[in-house]
Design a protein around this motif. Structure first.
Motif, PDB file in Angstrom:
ATOM      1  N   PRO A 187       0.847  -1.209   0.000  1.00 50.50           N
ATOM      2  CA  PRO A 187       0.000   0.000   0.000  1.00 50.50           C
ATOM      3  C   PRO A 187       0.877   1.251   0.000  1.00 50.50           C
ATOM      4  CG  PRO A 187      -0.723  -1.572   1.677  1.00 50.50           C
ATOM      5  CD  PRO A 187       0.546  -2.104   1.120  1.00 50.50           C
ATOM      6  N   GLY A 188       0.587   2.177  -0.890  1.00 51.15           N
ATOM      7  CA  GLY A 188       1.335   3.442  -0.941  1.00 51.15           C
ATOM      8  C   GLY A 188       2.568   3.378  -1.834  1.00 51.15           C
ATOM      9  N   ASP A 231       4.509   2.902  -5.415  1.00 49.01           N
ATOM     10  CA  ASP A 231       4.161   2.915  -6.842  1.00 49.01           C
ATOM     11  C   ASP A 231       5.020   1.950  -7.638  1.00 49.01           C
ATOM     12  OD1 ASP A 231       6.379   4.358  -6.527  1.00 49.01           O
ATOM     13  OD2 ASP A 231       5.695   6.209  -7.483  1.00 49.01           O
TER      14      ASP A 231
END
Ligand SMILES: Cc1cc2nc3c(=O)[nH]c(=O)nc-3n(C[C@H](O)[C@H](O)[C@H](O)COP(=O)(O)O)c2cc1C
Length: 732
Positions: free
Chosen positions: A537-538, A540
């Motif tokens: 999560p978070g 890229d």
């Protein structure tokens, strides 16, 4: 170009080539069957004796023929009826009517003309040309991929389709080239495109006397049946007609009354060549060659199917550049070197921005560079690095091509090289450096100095764009959002934790698709050593972990070491059973055991044991597998301890050597075990063992240093083993 030349005829003529190849394969069995069925021809039987025996049984004989498949036949007329029968070569006795079966006739017609006359024969001829182009270009492509013509027998690595295509291709190439060349020749001959064969038969004057019994004719008594191809009889009642005896050497006319040879027309070199090529194409008279050619032809459908799969994957993987200007008129040429396709995404962003700024831009793969048209004002090279500082797939041939093309180019346009890589690799953007140096060596001026982009940083890319804009005299804004790969939702099914006491926490995590029983989603196919990309999560950018299981195990298993400040490893170590991750699988075909039963030497340290344990687990066939693994402490770090003990008992694992740096024996590393075990390892390498190494870079370097003196006495070194796939690494 060569790849296009290879793919195009294959795709366009796939069906026709398959029909021709399969019908050819079916026909190739015939010479061997005929050879089995045909009685052996005893040596010492003269044509005169055989013809005499045959003539005694028939009112009128037209001709006796020894066919290429070894069968002797006679064409005769008895009481108004004509017939062809097979005859015994020793006695001349009849063996029953001779006729080609309907099936053989049908398959032959299908093979030669697709059952449709001249038009079909023309298509078959075009097919032979296409097959020739395919076979030759395929052999060259394979040699190029394996490292040159001398490397054609090296193991082939890649996806299953690539391996099948390469293995079958190199088995069948020689046979297919021979069949298509000879087929093309025969096809051209059937359309009268070849020079006329056969010398002119001279007019002969027969003695006109009373015909003597054929068995007494001197010229026929001098020739053995095995040398005869055909004996034609004179027309009954015509004293001016003669016997014609054809052999490989030529054709003789023989007087029916005196038995004297009236003339001899030797076979021309073209006749002999035609005979040879016919034998080489049909296998008639050379049944073993026929079977080999048939086997080669039988690979064509599989080569076609795997070729289509490879072509489709390559096509589907490359992003489309919607506004690609024609190469001829483009002022800016963007060349892309990519393996996993992410660099194509950056190239598309650059292409769009430059096009909007009024440039005519052509974007293509680096391997496709052929020329520098007059309109080209600049070259922009976007290139990733793969392997250990090596070229990505779409740039594999670039350096040699540039070395070949550049000396012949009249102009030197300014070049900017933008490298894509990952700083955690020792040769960060190593291939981009090579490309940049090659342009400099060829005298190309720099438009921009070499820039290296770490882990696809959009910020660094945008900065490079601004600098490029300054050189071009206008603003250039590059806003690149990396495309997120398509992910699967996975659920943590179980975890085992190690290493807390020694300060290096490592977790074995097992994931499955969410849902129970049939409701659970299916897993895609994967093997131990393939990569699981996890998007924390978070984040890229995905983080890749080597898989320790195969899809047959019904779950995805990875070993994750907790890294200080590591976004993904911290996320995974905090995950409780039932917790979910977004992930995708990427094949890693380079890190696979070679086929066969040669021993495997698996070497790893720490979490690097994951894929190695997976390979051991998958070794149900009991291939010799020797595992060398290093950890910190036997009491807290021994990953897979119980499972490995069980694999030893089940003979999935032949031997296990562990080294613990904080062990009771004073501390040892995996490379120490290698040095201590040198004689045994040397013997295994001598037997053809393949070495697979997985773990951290420092460990891999220490292993390389320890292994080099092990293999040297065998006249080998690690670069040689690497180049033929016998030393492979999965190093991070
Ligand atoms: C198997 C593998 C090997 C790599 N080797 C290197 C390397 O030696 N040096 C480097 O700088 N980057 C290396 N990289 C990182 C890639 O160059 C980087 O991820 C790049 O953005 C990939 O671009 P692509 O998807 O267009 O191929 C490697 C990546 C992979 C997956």
């Amino acid at each position: 170009m060569l790849r296009r030349l290879h793919a195009l005829p294959g795709l366009v003529l796939a069906l026709g080539l398959t029909v021709t190849a399969l019908s050819g394969a079916a026909l190739s069995v015939q010479p061997a069957l005929d050879r089995l069925a045909a009685p052996a021809i005893p040596s010492g039987t003269s044509v005169a004796a055989l013809a005499g025996a045959v003539a005694a049984r028939h009112e009128s004989v037209d001709a006796i023929r020894l066919r290429a498949d070894g069968i002797l036949t006679v064409a005769f007329s008895d009481g108004g009826g004509r017939g062809v029968e097979q005859i015994d070569p020793g006695t001349g006795a009849g063996l029953g009517p001779y006729q080609v079966s309907e099936t053989t006739r049908f398959v032959t017609n299908l093979h030669r003309a697709f059952l449709s006359g001249d038009a079909g024969r023309a298509v078959a001829g075009i097919g032979a040309l296409a097959m020739l182009i395919l076979s030759v270009s395929g052999a060259v492509l394979l040699a190029r991929r394996l490292g040159g013509a001398g490397a054609l027998l090296r193991p082939i690595r890649g996806t299953p389709a690539q391996r099948w295509h390469g293995e079958l291709g190199r088995f069948a190439a020689a046979g297919l080239i021979l069949s298509s060349l000879t087929g093309l020749w025969m096809s051209a001959g059937s359309f009268g495109l070849m020079p006329e064969t056969g010398g002119t038969t001279p007019e002969v004057a027969a003695s006109g006397g009373v015909p003597a019994p054929v068995g007494t004719l001197a010229a026929l008594r001098a020739i053995d049946v095995v040398r005869m191809r055909e004996l034609t009889f004179p027309a009954p009642g015509d004293p001016t007609d003669t016997y014609g005896l054809r052999t490989a050497a030529g054709e003789a006319r023989i007087d029916a009354a005196t038995g004297a040879e009236l003339s001899f027309t030797p076979a021309t070199p073209l006749d002999r060549l035609n005979d040879l090529l016919r034998t080489l194409h049909t296998g008639r008279g050379a049944w073993a060659l026929g079977l080999l050619l048939g086997l080669s032809a039988a690979t064509v459908p599989v080569l076609g199917a795997t070729g289509v799969v490879m072509w489709w994957r390559r096509r589907a993987a490359r992003p489309r550049i919607a506004t690609n200007a024609p190469l001829r008129s483009a002022d800016t040429l963007i060349l892309v070197g990519s393996e996993g396709n992410s660099t194509w995404g950056f190239a598309a962003t650059l292409h769009t921005a430059l096009t909007r700024a009024g440039h005519r831009v052509h974007t293509t793969a680096m391997n496709d560079l052929r020329q520098l048209p007059a309109a080209t004002e600049r070259l922009l090279i976007l290139v990733a690095t793969h392997g250990d500082g090596g070229a990505p797939g779409s740039a594999s041939a670039f350096l040699s091509r540039l070395a070949h093309l550049a000396p012949r180019m009249e102009r030197r346009v300014p070049v900017a090289v933008l490298g894509f890589g990952d700083r955690s690799f020792p040769r960060f953007c190593g291939y981009a450096e090579q490309v940049s140096a090659a342009f400099a060596a060829q005298g190309f001026p720099q438009l921009q100095p070499l820039k290296r982009i770490d882990r696809r940083s959009a910020q660094e890319f945008a900065q490079w764009g601004r600098d490029l804009g300054t050189s071009l005299g206008h603003d250039l804004v590059l806003e690149h959002t990396a495309e997120r790969p398509k992910t699967l939702a996975l659920e943590l099914a179980s975890r085992e934790d190690y290493g807390a006491a020694s300060g290096v926490p490592v977790a074995i995590l097992r994931f499955r698709r969410p849902g129970q029983g049939a409701a659970a989603g299916r897993l895609p196919a994967f093997e131990p050593g393939d990569l699981l990309g996890i998007l924390a999560p978070g984040a890229d950018m995905p983080r890749f972990y080597s898989l320790a299981s195969s899809s047959r195990d019904g779950m995805l298993e990875i070993c994750v070491r907790l890294r200080a400040g590591g976004l993904c490893s911290t996320f995974l170590h905090g995950l409780a059973p039932g917790g979910r991750v977004e992930a995708f699988i990427r094949a890693n075909p380079v890190f696979r055991p070679a086929k066969g039963r040669a021993p495997l030497i698996l070497i790893g340290a720490g979490a690097g044991i994951g894929p190695l344990a997976g390979l051991v687990r998958a070794n149900a066939a009991g291939r010799p597998v020797h595992l060398y693994w290093g950890g910190r402490s036997p009491s807290s770090d021994f990953l897979y301890e119980h499972e490995l003990a069980q694999h030893l008992a089940e003979k999935r694992l032949t031997s296990l050597q562990t080294a613990f740096s904080r062990g009771p024996d004073g501390g040892a590393y995996v490379q120490d075990r290698i040095t201590a075990d040198a004689p045994r390892l040397r013997e295994l390498v001598r037997q053809g063992a393949q070495i697979l190494v997985c773990g951290g870079r420092d460990m891999a370097e220490a292993v390389t240093r320890a292994l080099d003196p092990v293999v040297r006495p065998l006249g080998l070194d690690l670069p040689t083993l690497k180049s033929c796939g016998r030393y492979v690494e999965d190093v991070y």
